[in-house]
Design an enzyme around this catalytic site. Structure first.
Site, short mmCIF file in Angstrom:
data_model
loop_
_atom_site.label_atom_id
_atom_site.label_comp_id
_atom_site.label_asym_id
_atom_site.label_seq_id
_atom_site.Cartn_x
_atom_site.Cartn_y
_atom_site.Cartn_z
N THR A 1 29.86 -14.99 24.36
CA THR A 1 28.74 -15.72 24.98
C THR A 1 28.68 -17.17 24.53
O THR A 1 28.37 -18.07 25.31
CB THR A 1 27.41 -15.03 24.61
N THR B 1 29.57 -11.15 20.60
CA THR B 1 28.82 -10.33 19.64
C THR B 1 29.04 -8.82 19.84
O THR B 1 28.83 -8.04 18.93
CB THR B 1 27.30 -10.61 19.74
N ASP B 2 29.45 -8.43 21.06
CA ASP B 2 29.46 -6.99 21.36
C ASP B 2 30.38 -6.18 20.46
O ASP B 2 30.03 -5.07 20.04
CB ASP B 2 29.83 -6.76 22.83
N1 ASP Z 1 29.52 -9.78 26.19
C1 ASP Z 1 29.51 -10.82 25.18
C2 ASP Z 1 30.71 -10.61 24.27
O1 ASP Z 1 30.68 -9.80 23.41
C3 ASP Z 1 28.24 -10.78 24.41
C4 ASP Z 1 28.07 -11.86 23.37
O2 ASP Z 1 28.95 -12.60 23.00
O3 ASP Z 1 26.93 -11.98 22.87
O4 ASP Z 1 31.69 -11.27 24.43
#
Ligand code: ASP
Length: 353
Positions: A12, A85-86
């Protein structure tokens, strides 16, 4: 001035809006223009090995990142990886096993909002991470996010939207970051002696199986050909159901007799497993000499099983069996990943790191 290598991988933090939804588009060099204050304390070079939503990141990428750090290790004082973050907690755990005993910090960060929005956590997280990677007290693999530094084996994404997305599970935060200052709660850099050790192999044939009421052991019968290890997320402190067309008991016997690893863990986030407590746990543990993950996170358990299987395959067969070699590797404490085993066991836990 400290030299930091920024490795951008997507997520993200680097995403922009597309017709199909948010997707990584911001290049590594452009991320830095949002945090120019870094120039007062470090010099940054950039690399972008891939640009992915972390949903698409797995063991191949973890090995690639570890190799990149090894290749550039001598030239930098610290490393910052921007990541979605995932699956960040899995990557942080995997890197904790692939890059061990590092005096230099390897920081993983990201954000809940893209860096180019007017209101975002991305700028604070990236700047905090560059600051942490430039600090002489920091070492090893940590996630820096939402004002905290968390050991790479202890992080879990507990919130899907809030800025304080990550928690440190069953272990204190390593440090707090606020207004350009870092307060270390754990300053153990003197315990890191000798050179950094890099590993190059993971065995990906590891299944994470979450138990649910009514689940039948036949699920393990069907999956048997495809995996070398299963981590079972049991209920509470740990145990397996006694019912079923194919009882779990039968399948655990089949897996362990074939030399496969069965690792018991808990689906409860906090406080860990203790299979000795209830009959539903103690009997299978004793009969099959099963291992359990105790206070480790599920992310760290999966990554450590992949790592230990990978190393164990490379070692020459010694006088002890395969499962004994695996057991020795798994129960060695790495980057604060496990406390209960080392404290409570008659076997030799190693708390050096
Ligand atoms: N879908 C994103 C990822 O993990 C979520 C994020 O970065 O917060 O790449």
């Amino acid at each position: 001035m400290k030299k930091v290598l920024l490795i951008a991988t997507g997520g993200t933090i680097a995403s922009g809006y597309t017709k199909e939804g948010l997707a990584p588009k911001i290049a590594a060099g452009d991320l830095l223009q949002y945090v120019e204050e870094y120039k007062s304390f470090c010099q940054v070079d950039i690399l972008q090995p891939f640009n992915l939503d972390s949903t698409n990141i797995y063991a191949r990428h973890w090995l690639q990142l570890a190799e990149l750090i090894e290749e550039k290790y001598a030239r930098y004082d610290g490393f910052v990886i921007c990541h979605g973050t995932d699956t960040m907690a899995f990557t942080a755990a995997a890197l904790s096993y692939l890059v061990q005993n590092s005096k230099k910090p390897v920081v993983i960060t990201g954000s809940q909002k893209p860096i180019n929005l007017p209101v975002t956590d991305a700028r604070t997280n990236l700047l905090d991470s560059l600051r942490f990677a430039s600090d002489a007290r920091a070492h090893g693999v940590n996630i820096v996010f939402g004002g905290n530094a968390i050991a790479g084996t202890r992080a879990k994404k507990e919130r899907s939207k809030s800025y304080n997305a990550f928690s440190s599970i069953n272990y204190p935060n390593v440090a707090a970051l606020c207004d350009g200052k870092i307060v270390f709660y754990i300053d153990d850099r003197d315990r890191v002696t000798g050179p950094a050790v890099f590993y190059h192999k993971l065995n990906e044939k590891v299944l994470l199986l979450k138990l649910m009421p009514g689940m039948d052991g036949s699920v393990l019968e069907r999956l048997f050909p495809f995996y070398d290890a299963v981590v079972i997320e049991a209920f509470g402190v740990g145990g397996l159901p006694e019912y079923g067309r194919v009882p779990f008991y039968t399948e655990i016997r089949r897996w362990t007799e074939a030399g496969k690893i069965v690792m018991m863990a808990t689906q409860v986030t906090h406080e860990g497993s203790d299979m000795e407590v209830y009959k539903v746990g103690r009997v299978i543990k004793e009969n099959f000499h099963l291992m359990e993950a105790y206070d480790m996170t599920l992310e760290a358990t999966v990554a450590k099983v992949m790592w230990a299987l990978g190393q164990e395959e490379q070692e020459n067969p010694g006088p002890c069996g395969r499962s004994e070699r695996f057991r020795r590797l798994f129960y060695k404490t790495v980057n604060h990943d496990m406390l209960l085993y080392a404290q409570g066991s008659e076997e030799d836990g190693d708390l050096r790191q």
